[in-house]
Design a protein around this motif. Structure first.
Motif, PDB file in Angstrom:
ATOM      1  N   GLY A  12      -0.035  -6.805  13.382  1.00 44.74           N
ATOM      2  CA  GLY A  12      -0.139  -5.506  12.731  1.00 44.74           C
ATOM      3  C   GLY A  12      -0.697  -5.603  11.326  1.00 44.74           C
ATOM      4  N   SER A  14      -1.288  -2.869   7.825  1.00 42.38           N
ATOM      5  CA  SER A  14      -1.232  -1.559   7.183  1.00 42.38           C
ATOM      6  C   SER A  14      -2.028  -1.638   5.890  1.00 42.38           C
ATOM      7  N   ASP A  25       2.129   4.640   5.123  1.00 38.19           N
ATOM      8  CA  ASP A  25       2.306   4.132   6.486  1.00 38.19           C
ATOM      9  C   ASP A  25       3.229   2.920   6.458  1.00 38.19           C
ATOM     10  N   PHE A  27       4.912  -0.145   9.481  1.00 38.42           N
ATOM     11  CA  PHE A  27       5.126  -0.545  10.865  1.00 38.42           C
ATOM     12  C   PHE A  27       6.225  -1.594  10.930  1.00 38.42           C
ATOM     13  N   LEU A  38       6.068   2.533  14.326  1.00 35.97           N
ATOM     14  CA  LEU A  38       5.054   2.868  13.319  1.00 35.97           C
ATOM     15  C   LEU A  38       5.322   4.284  12.820  1.00 35.97           C
ATOM     16  N   SER A 129       0.646  10.229  15.235  1.00 32.49           N
ATOM     17  CA  SER A 129       0.351   8.807  15.411  1.00 32.49           C
ATOM     18  C   SER A 129       0.326   8.548  16.907  1.00 32.49           C
ATOM     19  N   CYS A 199      -1.153   3.305  16.350  1.00 34.13           N
ATOM     20  CA  CYS A 199      -1.938   3.496  15.126  1.00 34.13           C
ATOM     21  C   CYS A 199      -1.632   4.826  14.465  1.00 34.13           C
ATOM     22  N   SER A 200      -1.883   4.882  13.170  1.00 33.61           N
ATOM     23  CA  SER A 200      -1.824   6.135  12.425  1.00 33.61           C
ATOM     24  C   SER A 200      -3.180   6.835  12.528  1.00 33.61           C
ATOM     25  N   THR A 243      -3.129   2.140   9.681  1.00 34.93           N
ATOM     26  CA  THR A 243      -2.181   1.148  10.181  1.00 34.93           C
ATOM     27  C   THR A 243      -2.399   0.961  11.672  1.00 34.93           C
ATOM     28  N   VAL A 245      -1.167  -1.594  15.016  1.00 33.57           N
ATOM     29  CA  VAL A 245      -0.360  -2.653  15.630  1.00 33.57           C
ATOM     30  C   VAL A 245      -0.883  -2.846  17.050  1.00 33.57           C
TER      31      VAL A 245
END
Length: 258
Positions: A12, A14, A25, A27, A38, A129, A199-200, A243, A245
């Protein structure tokens, strides 16, 4: 201890991006419990950062407490109900904090959680997200954004063409902005070599699903894929925190023979 039939590889990142001054953000990677989360915070005076951190802290503590307990063997349906309750309780906690300090009033956050159990995945979310799955070269968005534009589309109030003209980031659900929220929870089977992306919107507002799929398919490993996705979002402007992951489900080696 949670039982997961797969060996999970994850990575991940960010990144604050190129415009924002702070990163709201966050995670979480709890590989020992096959749990990932997240959050993408919102609110002035750094309140969004507080909301995101507190939401993730709350769900991580809940998962930790659940699996430390040896009272029973948890099945997929127990864990699905628990995941929903966990997210909704996180909402109550963040909302409570928002009432305690004027600068935190109205703060909120998105939240995605993934819990792998045996050969299944329980994924939950509130907000926009996203969780994606790459399987057999095909990328699928597993979550549906809790946004005004999506709701209007679902109700037939706008066409797909008109949807492009609407603001993307008006949320209909978020953690902490109201006393109660309904978390959306799903269970899906997991297959060997599945890749999951959390993800954001700092990624998805800048990079198309098509390009996300190409990067995931062509990267040499998930660390490289994650790095490339974040860098691509920044190349496209980096207007928000981004961000990402990435999690890969690998078959566990047979350890039965000593």
């Amino acid at each position: 201890m949670n039982r997961c039939a797969f060996s999970l590889t994850s990575y991940g990142i960010s990144d604050v991006g190129l415009v924002r001054k702070n990163n709201e953000d966050i995670f979480l990677n709890m590989k020992e419990h096959a749990f990932f989360a997240l959050a993408d915070g919102m609110g002035g005076h750094n309140a969004g950062e507080i909301a995101a951190k507190e939401a993730v802290r709350f769900v991580s503590a809940s998962i930790e407490e659940l699996f430390i307990s040896r009272e029973k063997e948890w099945d997929i349906f127990d864990l699905s109900s628990f995941s929903k309750l966990c997210i909704e309780n996180a909402n109550s906690w963040v909302h409570h904090l928002g009432t305690k300090k004027r600068d935190y009033q109205g703060m909120g956050t998105t939240l995605c959680t993934l819990l792998f159990h045996e050969r299944s995945l329980i994924y939950g979310h509130v907000g926009d997200s996203r969780v994606y799955r790459l399987r057999g070269g095909t990328l699928e968005q597993l979550t549906l954004d809790h946004s005004l534009s999506n709701e209007m589309l679902a109700q037939g109030q706008v066409s797909k063409e008109e949807l492009e003209k609407l603001p993307k980031n008006v949320l209909t659900r978020a953690i902490g902005t109201q006393n109660d929220v309904e978390a959306e929870i799903h269970i899906a089977p997991v297959m060997t070599n599945d890749i999951y992306l959390v993800c954001s919107d700092g990624l998805t507002d800048q990079v198309s699903d098509k390009e996300i799929a190409e990067i995931l398919k062509n990267a040499k490993d998930i660390k490289s894929a994650t790095t490339q996705l974040v860098e691509r979002a920044k190349q496209e402007g980096g207007h928000d925190n981004v961000t990402v992951v990435t999690i890969k489900a690998n078959e566990k080696e047979n350890l039965s023979r000593q």
